[in-house]
Design a protein around this motif. Structure first.
Motif, PDB file in Angstrom:
ATOM      1  N   HIS A  15       0.915  -1.165  -0.033  1.00 32.11           N
ATOM      2  CA  HIS A  15      -0.269   0.114   0.010  1.00 32.11           C
ATOM      3  C   HIS A  15       0.935   1.293  -0.202  1.00 32.11           C
ATOM      4  CE1 HIS A  15      -3.518  -2.571   0.877  1.00 32.11           C
ATOM      5  NE2 HIS A  15      -2.757  -3.157   1.880  1.00 32.11           N
TER       6      HIS A  15
ATOM      7  N   CYS B  26      -4.647   5.856  -0.123  1.00 29.88           N
ATOM      8  CA  CYS B  26      -3.861   4.780  -0.536  1.00 29.88           C
ATOM      9  C   CYS B  26      -3.303   5.165  -1.970  1.00 29.88           C
ATOM     10  CB  CYS B  26      -4.369   3.500  -0.419  1.00 29.88           C
ATOM     11  SG  CYS B  26      -3.107   2.040  -0.928  1.00 29.88           S
TER      12      CYS B  26
ATOM     13  N   GLU C   4      -1.108   3.334  -3.891  1.00 28.65           N
ATOM     14  CA  GLU C   4      -0.753   2.118  -4.325  1.00 28.65           C
ATOM     15  C   GLU C   4      -1.851   1.456  -4.948  1.00 28.65           C
ATOM     16  OE1 GLU C   4       3.043   1.452  -4.329  1.00 28.65           O
ATOM     17  OE2 GLU C   4       2.297   0.211  -6.099  1.00 28.65           O
TER      18      GLU C   4
ATOM     19  N   CYS D 119      -3.947  -1.386  -4.901  1.00 25.68           N
ATOM     20  CA  CYS D 119      -3.580  -2.483  -3.934  1.00 25.68           C
ATOM     21  C   CYS D 119      -4.557  -3.693  -4.138  1.00 25.68           C
ATOM     22  CB  CYS D 119      -3.339  -2.007  -2.422  1.00 25.68           C
ATOM     23  SG  CYS D 119      -4.864  -1.404  -1.947  1.00 25.68           S
TER      24      CYS D 119
ATOM     25  N   HIS E 151      -9.280  -0.926  -3.739  1.00 26.59           N
ATOM     26  CA  HIS E 151      -8.253   0.029  -3.542  1.00 26.59           C
ATOM     27  C   HIS E 151      -8.759   1.548  -3.086  1.00 26.59           C
ATOM     28  CE1 HIS E 151      -4.816   3.004  -4.210  1.00 26.59           C
ATOM     29  NE2 HIS E 151      -5.626   3.292  -5.186  1.00 26.59           N
TER      30      HIS E 151
ATOM     31  N   MET F   8      -9.754   2.661   0.276  1.00 31.91           N
ATOM     32  CA  MET F   8      -8.858   2.903   1.488  1.00 31.91           C
ATOM     33  C   MET F   8      -8.704   4.466   1.663  1.00 31.91           C
ATOM     34  SD  MET F   8      -5.887   0.239   1.149  1.00 31.91           S
ATOM     35  CE  MET F   8      -4.940   0.566   2.778  1.00 31.91           C
TER      36      MET F   8
HETATM   37 CU    CU Z   1      -4.075   0.292  -0.545  1.00 28.77          CU
END
Ligand code: CU
Length: 275
Positions: free
Chosen positions: A194, A229, A231, A233, A237, A240
């Motif tokens: 992340h 976040c 990234e 993920c 995602h 997040m």
């Molecule tokens: Cu993430």
């Protein structure tokens, strides 16, 4: 037809520069009007004392901006000047220029070397010079943030100052920090990569499974901003998203006690023999 392409390529740097200028100044189409994007397309408000990341961003933006405009104009000029439909001069083939090759190798090398040296202080402040307590020891983390598909688990060590003991406070996606203090946060991942991103604090750090890492910042303004976040993920995602609240010292203590009291009530487990 040929020169239409040269005009089209000229639009690339013009449009590129316009978008940046409009975003920086919150002009149309970046704000206002029926056909506009939402406002605030440039940096989110700066809530920390250090400006070093912004300075670095503007420096690199200027350098790459000059190159972008220069190459855009050069491309336009060559397309315009050597348009096949209107140019009657015979074609000339060249085997290149040694001097030019040397120049366009050295100039970018010097520019990159300059950026590498110029940014060393920013890197040291963000990654190496960890805040210290009055006696010179590394400042202990205020809390631990664990990235997990798809949430931020936040754990405060409690009165004993140690993690994973019974007096820890656990919260989800809701980080509170006190204002006017160097805040150190321990970050880790429970599953995949992340990236812990606090846009208003200018903090972004990949959270890597198996690694314990620390980020720090010095909030100077009270208020609420985002944790995201940065990234990709997994499928969730986009979910997040958390929030960071910068509180006054008194408000921070009040929130902490209230959150702890709530946790103790909701996590009540009957002691042995009481079931
Ligand atoms: Cu993430």
């Amino acid at each position: 037809m040929g020169r239409v392409w040269s005009i089209l390529f000229l639009c690339v740097p013009i449009l590129g520069v316009w978008i940046f200028v409009a975003a920086m100044n919150d002009w149309w189409p970046m704000s206002g009007g029926a056909y506009a994007f939402g406002p605030g397309q440039w940096f989110p408000a700066l809530d920390v004392s250090e400006h070093v990341i912004d300075h670095l961003f503007y420096l690199i933006l200027s350098l790459t901006g000059i190159v972008f405009i220069g190459t855009g104009l050069a491309l336009f000029w060559f397309l315009w000047r050597y348009d096949a439909a209107t140019n009657k001069d015979p074609v000339v083939f060249s085997h290149g220029s040694h001097a030019l090759e040397v120049i366009w190798s050295i100039v970018p090398a010097v520019a990159l070397l300059f950026i590498a040296i110029y940014q060393m202080d920013a890197w040291a402040n963000a990654r190496m010079r960890r805040p210290t307590t009055a006696d010179g020891a590394a400042k202990p983390p205020l809390c631990r943030v664990s990235g997990r598909q798809f949430e931020w688990r936040i754990q405060y060590p409690g009165e004993d100052g140690r993690f994973d003991t019974p007096d820890d406070l656990h919260v989800l996606n809701d980080l509170h920090v006190p204002v006017d203090e160097e805040v150190v946060i321990e970050i880790e991942s429970m599953d995949v990569l992340h990236s812990f991103f606090l846009p208003n604090m200018r903090v972004k750090q990949d959270v890597v499974p198996g690694m314990r890492q620390y980020v720090w910042f010095h909030p100077v303004k009270e208020g609420v901003s985002d944790i995201v976040c940065a990234e990709l993920c997994g499928w969730g995602h986009y979910k997040m998203r958390g929030q960071i609240t910068v509180d006054s010292a008194a408000e921070y203590d009040r929130w902490y006690s209230a959150a702890y009291a709530e946790q103790e009530t909701s996590e009540f487990v009957p002691s042995e023999g009481e079931e």
